[in-house]
Structure formats: C-alpha cells, structure tokens
Design a protein around this motif. Structure first.
Motif, PDB file in Angstrom:
ATOM      1  N   TYR A  57       0.822  -1.215   0.000  1.00 18.05           N
ATOM      2  CA  TYR A  57       0.000   0.000   0.000  1.00 18.05           C
ATOM      3  C   TYR A  57       0.861   1.273   0.000  1.00 18.05           C
ATOM      4  O   TYR A  57       0.554   2.234  -0.707  1.00 18.05           O
ATOM      5  CB  TYR A  57      -0.938  -0.038   1.213  1.00 18.05           C
ATOM      6  CG  TYR A  57      -1.148   1.271   1.927  1.00 18.05           C
ATOM      7  CD1 TYR A  57      -1.884   2.308   1.352  1.00 18.05           C
ATOM      8  CD2 TYR A  57      -0.602   1.480   3.191  1.00 18.05           C
ATOM      9  CE1 TYR A  57      -2.064   3.505   2.027  1.00 18.05           C
ATOM     10  CE2 TYR A  57      -0.795   2.665   3.867  1.00 18.05           C
ATOM     11  CZ  TYR A  57      -1.513   3.684   3.279  1.00 18.05           C
ATOM     12  OH  TYR A  57      -1.691   4.866   3.935  1.00 18.05           O
TER      13      TYR A  57
ATOM     14  N   SER B 233       0.607   3.902  -2.971  1.00 15.16           N
ATOM     15  CA  SER B 233       0.186   5.276  -2.695  1.00 15.16           C
ATOM     16  C   SER B 233       1.223   6.274  -3.200  1.00 15.16           C
ATOM     17  O   SER B 233       0.883   7.294  -3.808  1.00 15.16           O
ATOM     18  CB  SER B 233      -0.033   5.442  -1.186  1.00 15.16           C
ATOM     19  OG  SER B 233      -0.355   6.770  -0.869  1.00 15.16           O
TER      20      SER B 233
ATOM     21  N   LEU C 272      -6.387   6.766  -0.435  1.00 18.84           N
ATOM     22  CA  LEU C 272      -5.868   5.560   0.216  1.00 18.84           C
ATOM     23  C   LEU C 272      -5.385   5.858   1.635  1.00 18.84           C
ATOM     24  O   LEU C 272      -5.631   5.091   2.567  1.00 18.84           O
ATOM     25  CB  LEU C 272      -4.735   4.957  -0.619  1.00 18.84           C
ATOM     26  CG  LEU C 272      -5.143   4.336  -1.960  1.00 18.84           C
ATOM     27  CD1 LEU C 272      -3.904   3.973  -2.776  1.00 18.84           C
ATOM     28  CD2 LEU C 272      -6.011   3.105  -1.741  1.00 18.84           C
TER      29      LEU C 272
ATOM     30  N   PHE D 135      -5.092  -2.689   1.387  1.00 16.37           N
ATOM     31  CA  PHE D 135      -4.380  -3.433   0.345  1.00 16.37           C
ATOM     32  C   PHE D 135      -5.336  -3.795  -0.788  1.00 16.37           C
ATOM     33  O   PHE D 135      -5.012  -3.622  -1.974  1.00 16.37           O
ATOM     34  CB  PHE D 135      -3.746  -4.688   0.941  1.00 16.37           C
ATOM     35  CG  PHE D 135      -3.321  -5.706  -0.080  1.00 16.37           C
ATOM     36  CD1 PHE D 135      -2.166  -5.529  -0.830  1.00 16.37           C
ATOM     37  CD2 PHE D 135      -4.094  -6.849  -0.299  1.00 16.37           C
ATOM     38  CE1 PHE D 135      -1.780  -6.474  -1.777  1.00 16.37           C
ATOM     39  CE2 PHE D 135      -3.709  -7.794  -1.240  1.00 16.37           C
ATOM     40  CZ  PHE D 135      -2.550  -7.610  -1.983  1.00 16.37           C
TER      41      PHE D 135
ATOM     42  N   THR E  79      -6.159  -0.732  -2.797  1.00 15.44           N
ATOM     43  CA  THR E  79      -4.994  -0.312  -3.587  1.00 15.44           C
ATOM     44  C   THR E  79      -4.854  -1.166  -4.840  1.00 15.44           C
ATOM     45  O   THR E  79      -4.572  -0.659  -5.928  1.00 15.44           O
ATOM     46  CB  THR E  79      -3.706  -0.416  -2.752  1.00 15.44           C
ATOM     47  OG1 THR E  79      -3.844   0.354  -1.555  1.00 15.44           O
ATOM     48  CG2 THR E  79      -2.507   0.109  -3.538  1.00 15.44           C
TER      49      THR E  79
END
Length: 453
Positions: A374, A378, A393, A430, A433
């Motif tokens: 993640y 991001s 996120l 997760f 994402t």
C-alpha cells in the motif's frame, strides 16, 4: 551521459538500485534520529521518560507531515518539470519549496510555543510523563525549521538526480546524532533535553550542507536563486496538491497514534504507552526503508511520466513493489521468531513493557507485507501527479479504518484489540490499492501503445 539522460534510457533495475539504496540509507538515517533518542532515553533514563517520548511521537509525526507536504511535493514537481525539460519551472519549484519551508516552520514554532502544554495533555501525557515530554518537545519545536530543511532538502537533492550526495549528508547527520546523544544526556547531565539538542544540531549540519549544495554546488542541475524564492501561486498549488498525500498519511498517523495512546493509557497505563512507542519506532524504521524505495523510484517515475515513457514507469513500479513486499515479509518473520530482541532494544529491563510489547508487536506486524504494498502504491500515484488517489488511500486507512476500529475493538479485546486494528486496516486498504492499480495500469498500457504507434 548526464543523470537526466540516464533517467530516460538506463536500465530500470540499475537505476532503481542506484537511486533507492542511497534513499533507503538516507531514510533509515532519518529514522535513526528518533530511534537512537529512544534507545538512549529508554535504557539510560527509564520507562517513564520513554513513555514521555512516546507522547511526543505524534507531534514529531506532524512535523514530518508538513516536511513531506512541502519536500515530497516539491521534489515530485522538480522531477516532472525536468522530465518535461522545463528547467525554469524546475528552478521555480526549488525556490518556492525553500520559502514554504521557512514560512511553515515559523508558524508551527509559534503555535507550539503557545499551546505546548495543552497539546501534550490532549495527546495523552500523564502527571508523571508530562515533564519528560515537555522538556524534549520544547527544544524540537523551537528549532523545527532544521528538521524540515534536513529531511526536505535531502528529498530535493534526490529528486534532481544526486541521491548519493543526499545519502552522504544524512549519514553525517546520523553519526553526529549518535555521538552527541550520550555526551549531552549523560556527560552534560541534560537528560531527555540533551537528546533533543543532539537531534537539532545534527539536523542543522545537514540543512546547511544541502543549502550550500543548491546555492554553490557544481553538480546540481537546478540552482537556488533569489528570484525563485518569491512564491508563485501555480507552483505552490502544484507542490501542495502532490504533497497533500504524504502529508495526509503522516497527519492521520499522528491522529491515530494520539487516540491509541489515550486508549492504551486507559487499558494498561504508562507502560502500555511506552510499549506502543517502541512498536512505533520499529514500524517507523520499516516504513522509512519502504519510503526509501519509493523515494528512490520517484525521480525515475516522475521524469519518465513527464517524458511520456510509460513503459519505463510501469517497470519501475513493478520492481519497487517486489522489493518492498519482500522486505516487509522478512521483517514480519523476524518479529515472529524473536520479538523480545526488538522490544529490548528500547527497554531498560522493565518486564511489564516487555510482556505488553511482545504481544503487541506480533499482532501489529501480522500483515505488514500488505502495508508495504500500500505504501509503494500510494507513493506511485503521488509521483505521477495523481495525488487524489494517493490521498484517498491514506485517508481510508487512518481515518475510515483505524479510528472506527479503535472505538470498537478495545471494548471486546482490551489491549489486544488496539494491536488488531493495524493488520485489519492493512488487509482492507491493500485490497482497495490493488483495485486502483489494476484500473490505472490498464490505462497506462494503452497510453504506452499509443505513444509507440
């Protein structure tokens, strides 16, 4: 072939190693400022001083948040402008970043000076830990500009292609901090205040060297000029719009830490807060390593995205993800096998902290490889000027997951419920994402085919 040409043509894996290793070292070194302070304070002053420092951790994270807002935003703009061969725009991004550092640090110093007692009490300080927390943060707050300049300008140095120099200056700062900590704390009998002064002096040295680099250095591609210090609203808007994602991550992390500390104080007292401080230090170390991979990839991503080399963007991201998840998995295994070693790095032999910490760290790091995925995902969106996805996120994890779970789980599972918040959040963010990246990668492949046609 200069660095900018290599960003567009060099083998991705070679570039990523070249940029990421210095960035990882630099980020680890930055984490060491806080970690070394905790080691000396926890072992040399005691458990209550360690708990007091844990109260300061959210404030430290807030400072990092503003540093990333400006530093990472400015670095991303710098890389993108260089990729577009807009050198005037790159220099303006550099100058405006410096000006923003000065203005924001002055505001935070004044605000902290006025409200420091109230802030510490809100953040979970008790009558026992408040004096320790206040001594430490008072020094850091009044000279926070050097924290900004040390971290932020190093990011700008990496963004314009000189990752090795950024690493060298950060190592110099860490060595200085390690040397000064025992001298100030024990030899001069300054206690917890000595750790703060050691950190500030180290950051001051790094700040001055990096400022000299952009002012008089022969290897820099962009120069710090007086006319570029005047704020340009379009440049500022771009810096802040990109930097808002790491800013939101750190700020919401601080908020979550404050709420966790207050709940831990209720559930387990000052020792539980101290255990959280230790676990946060270990997580900070890992997150800085992963941030090093992301920061190392940022100039490659930003430059090639600006140059419309989309295939190179995709390859860079893929290698970054593999490296980050592998490191997260390795640390997770180590923590499950020998958790006491990690806790006792910061512990002076207090068995209560050790007991709470072993249980906490195993649960906290249960799904940490997903957290690494993640973080890199991001940062990827931030690097290519898609900060809205990165922002979502970060807010999803820290605001819409961590905080609601904090209100629910401790009532059913006690202290263990606080630790459980983090793997649950890691799993959900997760999944989101992955969905974002899958859609985006499909679009990127189409753009790549179109650019080759």
């Amino acid at each position: 072939m200069n660095v900018l040409e290599r960003l567009e043509t060099e083998k991705i894996s070679k570039l990523l190693i070249e940029f990421s290793i210095p960035a990882i070292v630099g980020m680890i070194v930055f984490a060491l400022y806080n970690i070394v302070d905790r080691i000396f304070i926890g072992k040399g002053i005691g458990a209550y001083a360690m708990a007091g420092l844990s109260i300061c951790f959210p404030i430290f994270i807030i400072y990092i948040a503003f540093g990333m807002l400006i530093g990472q935003g400015g670095g991303s703009v710098l890389s993108i402008k260089l990729g577009e061969h807009d050198y005037k725009g790159a220099q303006k991004a550099l100058g405006n970043t410096f000006t923003l550092f000065i203005l924001v640090s002055l505001f935070l110093s004044i605000f902290g000076y006025i409200y420091i007692d109230k802030i510490l009490l809100i953040f979970g300080a008790s009558e026992v830990t408040l004096p320790y927390a206040k001594e430490y943060i008072f020094v850091i707050n009044n000279l926070v500009i050097f924290n900004f300049m040390s971290m932020g300008i190093s990011n700008l140095v990496r963004a314009e292609g000189n990752a090795k120099f950024a690493m060298q200056t950060m190592i110099l700062g860490a060595i200085t901090n390690i040397i000064l900590d025992p001298i100030f704390i024990f030899y001069f009998h300054m206690g917890i205040k000595g750790a703060a002064y050691a950190t500030i002096v180290s950051n001051m040295i790094v700040s001055l060297i990096n400022t000299y680099y952009f002012t008089f250095g022969k290897k820099c591609h962009v120069r710090l000029r007086r006319e570029d210090l005047i704020l340009d609203m379009e440049t500022v808007k771009m810096i802040l719009s990109i930097g808002i994602s790491p800013f939101s991550l750190q700020l919401t992390t601080s908020l979550a830490t404050v709420l966790c500390n207050k709940e831990l104080l209720l559930q387990g007292g000052d020792f539980a807060v101290g255990a959280m401080g230790i676990i946060n230090s270990i997580y900070m170390f890992l997150s800085m390593v992963i941030a090093g991979i992301s920061t190392g990839s940022q100039p490659i991503l930003g430059y090639n995205f600006g140059a419309k080399k989309y295939n190179r963007v995709l390859k860079t991201f893929k290698i970054s993800i593999i490296a980050a998840v592998s490191l997260g998995f390795f640390l997770m295994v180590c923590i499950f096998i020998v958790p006491s070693i990690f806790i006792n790095l910061f512990n002076d032999g207090n068995q209560e902290i050790l007991k709470i910490g072993i249980n906490g760290i195993r649960i906290y790091f249960l799904l940490i490889p997903l957290n690494c995925f993640y973080i890199v995902g991001s940062n990827y969106f931030q690097s290519i000027n898609k900060a809205n996805k990165s922002l979502f996120l970060n807010l999803l994890r820290q605001i819409f997951l961590v905080i609601p779970l904090l209100l629910i789980l401790p009532h059913y599972f006690g202290i263990s419920g606080i630790w459980m918040i983090f793997p649950i959040s890691d799993l959900i963010v997760f999944a989101v994402t992955v969905i974002f990246l899958k859609r985006h990668m499909t679009k990127m492949r189409r753009l790549n085919y179109a650019s080759l046609a």
